[in-house]
Design an enzyme around this catalytic site. Structure first.
Site, PDB file in Angstrom:
ATOM      1  N   ASP A  26      39.700  64.082  31.528  1.00 32.62           N
ATOM      2  CA  ASP A  26      39.599  64.899  32.727  1.00 32.62           C
ATOM      3  C   ASP A  26      38.412  65.841  32.570  1.00 32.62           C
ATOM      4  OD1 ASP A  26      39.885  66.540  34.907  1.00 32.62           O
ATOM      5  OD2 ASP A  26      42.028  66.885  34.642  1.00 32.62           O
ATOM      6  N   HIS A  35      41.530  63.063  36.331  1.00 31.29           N
ATOM      7  CA  HIS A  35      42.239  64.113  37.069  1.00 31.29           C
ATOM      8  C   HIS A  35      43.291  63.465  37.964  1.00 31.29           C
ATOM      9  CE1 HIS A  35      42.356  68.327  38.053  1.00 31.29           C
ATOM     10  NE2 HIS A  35      42.206  68.102  39.350  1.00 31.29           N
ATOM     11  N   SER A  75      46.376  70.116  39.236  1.00 36.67           N
ATOM     12  CA  SER A  75      45.108  70.763  39.548  1.00 36.67           C
ATOM     13  C   SER A  75      45.347  72.205  40.010  1.00 36.67           C
ATOM     14  CB  SER A  75      44.326  69.927  40.561  1.00 36.67           C
ATOM     15  OG  SER A  75      42.987  70.345  40.640  1.00 36.67           O
TER      16      SER A  75
END
Length: 812
Positions: free
Chosen positions: A497, A528, A377
């Site tokens: 995602d 994610h 991320s």
């Protein structure tokens, strides 16, 4: 279960013997054994390090079955030779598989094939001594039922414990091209340094000092130089969650018309900073001893795994975070500068100090100047940003679920688009949330006025009013700097995602395709998430092979052994495919024309002139319900034609597919569309229609903790499993402001009730659509999970004869 191992390094027999000697399975005592059973029994004796007497070890062997009629101890006691079947019956049990449940003692090789475990070469039904040694070598590299190599399993039980303080043991210790856990994790050195970055983001007239937390092996104190895993995490020093929540933007607002413009790319190109940077602090004293330590970091389990294997780990949160100088800037070049400052220090090219008083400099004297960046991320995003600078010392990045262009995170096609699950978030919200200098009242008091002014500038620059691409976003577009990349790349992303959407990794992958660096891509079916503790793929081993090559310079063929692309199958559980590319420019395409409720193959049907329409405005109660329950909206959107969403979206379905169709790349929708007002947007979802049990997008914990070393930290084993049957699955989506028909910065006029040509590229995917299912396209406007949702009186009309869906695909 099925086992996919991509990181077993093919090893020549002579090399395998040397490696077995290196890890003490072959010794001067057992090299002279002439009986296969005696040699195998000796191997097994060594494989139970937790048992300290011969009698207890032999009891363990007696608890295994070698044949349907003989236990392991009896078999090896009364046979001179070792049959292949007996070897693999014992091996399967040592790998954690159960007779009668996972395999049959009458045919272990059938189970080996079904589970996809490697079998050693053998000329006959009985292993020769040479073959037996090679079989044991291969067994050590093989995954257990619980997702570790057999050697890693032995490691967690203490096999390498005697190696840790044995000065004759080579460190790092390499087996099958990968680093082994022979470092004492109870003696790790933890220290804090403050790296001086070449910037002054808080405007105090001094270069920003950045706190970095270092964890390194004790062996570095006696001269060992080690590589570094560096994780840049703006969350590492804490977050302001409540302040961030209070700043979330209201998305229940109308889409506003935009003033047409004639902007060019040059008009929206970010300009380099011209603010002079203060001079470096003078260095009057240098030391190797830190002044500050820490008790426990916000660790990442993949980093923990490598701490036991002789890598150092560094965590840094960057500008504007607790105990560092500066302010948060959410992805711009200033943040990139602060990110690579740590790398420059690790590579010996920048100064750090032992405290914020900056009186004593401290070099990274223990570093071998080879750095990898890790993280998911925002963490992976900063790794990507760092790579695009070409900074010296950065050898590779392992970038998971990372942003490559912040516009593609918070915007899409001239629209404000939320990351999935966070309606109302934007760059200013994220800046506020990560500005952890607020957590110390005295420090925040000194910087508060500067911070509030900078935060207001971020809010202004992000321009939620138009959603257009501008200089603010161009400054946060790492793709522009891809030609600078010198580090090798291991990219990981989820095909489901919708936080960091797949376009981010797809654009980066396509941009680096022809760069002279090694690049690998792993696409999983999750959202994610991290994938470093999955049972069906040897991800940790892949990373070990990769980092041992990249940071230690071991010639283990990682660059050729690992496939260019690994993609998880969306139909068969625990199945991963190796392929040469994703979204290749050479992929063939199928074009489907839009007809009344249908997608028809352009190759066999002529387009039919037909217009259809839908209204975006919902009854008030229905609208209010969907703002509070996005899952209910999604279910209604894709559900039966005549449900509550009837008249508020268009659904087109293909005929039932006679053959599987594997989508690979970016679907494109072309329309002729009109709207009744001078403002409008369209959203699209490509859908798999067909009743089926599908993989969940979140992995299932398997109720097992895996040690990262010997009596060291743990990770939880996980796996994607099928869910209950569902009638559909959204494959991919996309959005477009109708005033951005040309691109994201050029605003086109939009006259009410006039038809315009529109082409929209959806998010990339890789998806197997099964025979018996239908390909679907859903056209709508307000996306309750991502767009603004003003519930406006907007009526959209589509000329179907001029509209189509193009699907790139690959052959099976």
């Amino acid at each position: 279960m099925r086992n996919q191992q991509f990181a077993i390094r093919p090893t020549q027999p002579a090399d395998a013997l040397r490696e077995l000697e290196r890890i003490h399975f072959l010794t001067t005592a057992n090299q002279d054994l002439t009986s296969g059973s005696a040699l195998l029994q000796d191997f097994y004796d060594k494989s139970w390090p937790e048992y300290t007497t011969v009698d207890v070890v032999r009891q363990q062997l007696a608890d295994l079955m070698a044949t349907p009629d003989s236990d392991g101890l009896d078999y090896l006691t009364y046979h001179d030779d070792v049959a292949v079947d007996a070897f693999y019956n014992l091996a399967l049990q040592r790998l954690g598989f159960l007779p009668d449940l996972d395999f049959q003692l009458t045919d272990p090789l059938a189970a080996m094939a079904k589970i996809q475990l490697p079998v050693a070469d053998h000329a006959n039904d009985v292993f020769t001594l040479a073959e037996l040694k090679q079989a044991w070598y291969l067994l050590l590299t093989t995954h257990t039922k619980n997702g570790q190599t057999f050697l890693d399993h032995l490691t967690t039980h203490g096999y390498f414990a005697p190696f840790v303080h044995d000065e004759s043991v080579e460190k790092p210790l390499i087996f099958n091209g990968k680093s082994q856990a022979v470092f004492d994790t109870t003696q790790l050195i933890r220290e804090v340094v403050y790296v001086e970055s070449p910037q002054d983001t808080d405007g105090d007239g001094k270069r920003d000092l950045l706190k970095a937390e270092v964890i390194r092996p004790a062996e570095t104190e006696t001269g060992l130089k080690v590589p570094v895993l560096y994780t840049a995490s703006p969350y590492n020093q804490g977050t302001n969650d409540e302040a961030g929540d209070q700043m979330m933007h209201n998305v229940n607002v109308p889409l506003e018309p935009k003033q047409p413009n004639d902007l060019t790319a040059a008009d929206v190109t970010a300009q380099p900073a011209t603010t002079p940077v203060p001079d470096p602090r003078p260095v009057t004293a240098t030391t190797k001893t830190a002044e500050e330590t820490f008790a426990r970091e916000q660790s990442y389990t993949l980093n923990d795994y490598f701490l036991a294997r002789g890598f150092a780990v560094v965590y840094a949160a960057g500008i504007g975070t607790l105990d560092s100088d500066g302010v948060r800037t959410t992805g711009d070049p200033e943040e990139t500068t602060s990110t690579i400052a740590i790398i420059e220090w690790l590579a010996g090219n920048r100064t750090a100090f032992t405290s914020r008083a900056a009186t004593q400099a401290i070099p990274a004297w223990w570093s071998n100047h080879a750095v990898a960046m890790t993280g998911r991320s925002y963490l992976g995003t900063l790794a990507t940003a760092a790579a695009t600078t070409g900074v010296t010392g950065l050898k590779t990045v392992i970038s998971e679920a990372a942003i490559s262009n912040w516009y593609d995170y918070y915007r899409d096609g001239g629209l404000v688009i939320a990351p999935g699950g966070f309606p109302g978030e934007d760059t200013d919200v994220l800046a506020e949330e990560t500005f952890s200098r607020q957590l110390k009242a005295g420090d925040y008091h000194r910087i508060q006025a500067k911070w509030q002014a900078d935060l207001a500038a971020i809010t202004h620059g992000q321009d939620r009013a138009t959603g257009n691409y501008n200089r603010f976003w161009d400054a946060r577009n790492y793709l522009k700097n891809v030609p600078n990349i010198k580090a090798d790349l291991l990219l990981v992303h989820g095909l489901n995602d919708w936080n960091v959407k797949p376009r981010n990794v797809n654009n980066l992958w396509n941009a680096v395709r022809d760069l002279p660096v090694t690049k690998k891509l792993i696409l999983h079916q999750g959202q994610h998430i991290y994938i470093n503790a999955f049972r069906s793929i040897d991800y940790t081993d892949i990373v070990n092979l990769w980092l041992t090559h990249e940071l230690l310079g071991v010639d283990n063929q990682a660059e050729t052994l690992l496939p260019n692309v690994i993609i998880q199958d969306n139909v068969e559980p625990e199945t991963w495919h190796a392929t040469s590319d994703w979204d290749a420019p050479s992929n063939p395409q199928r074009v489907f024309n839009l007809q009344h409720d249908e997608l028809v193959d352009q190759a066999t049907h002529e387009p039919m002139e037909f217009a259809t329409s839908f209204s975006d405005q919902l009854p008030t109660a229905q609208y209010q319900r969907y703002t509070k329950d996005i899952a209910a909206w999604q279910t209604a959107l894709l559900g039966d034609k005549h449900n509550d969403m009837f008249g508020h979206r268009l659904i087109f379905k293909s005929a039932v597919l006679k053959d599987d169709l594997i989508l690979d790349g970016k679907p494109t929708v072309k329309l002729q569309v009109a709207v009744n007002q001078p403002v409008g947007m369209l959203s699209f979802q490509v859908v798999d229609y067909g009743e089926a049990k599908r993989l969940g997008v979140s992995p299932t914990p398997l109720r097992l903790s895996l040690d990262e070393g010997y009596r060291w930290r743990e990770d939880n084993l996980r796996e994607f499993q099928t869910t209950k049957a569902t009638p559909w699955k959204m494959i991919t989506k996309g959005h477009r402001n109708l005033q951005n028909r040309t691109n994201a910065y050029h605003v086109d006029p939009l006259k009410p009730n006039q038809f315009y040509d529109l082409s929209v590229t959806l998010q990339p995917t890789h998806y197997k659509l099964l025979a018996g299912h239908q390909l679907g396209l859903v056209i709508y406007a307000t996306d309750f999970g991502m767009t603004v949702r003003g519930n406006q009186d907007l009526q959209y009309s589509v000329q179907l004869g001029e509209s189509s869906l193009t699907i790139p695909f690959v052959e099976k």
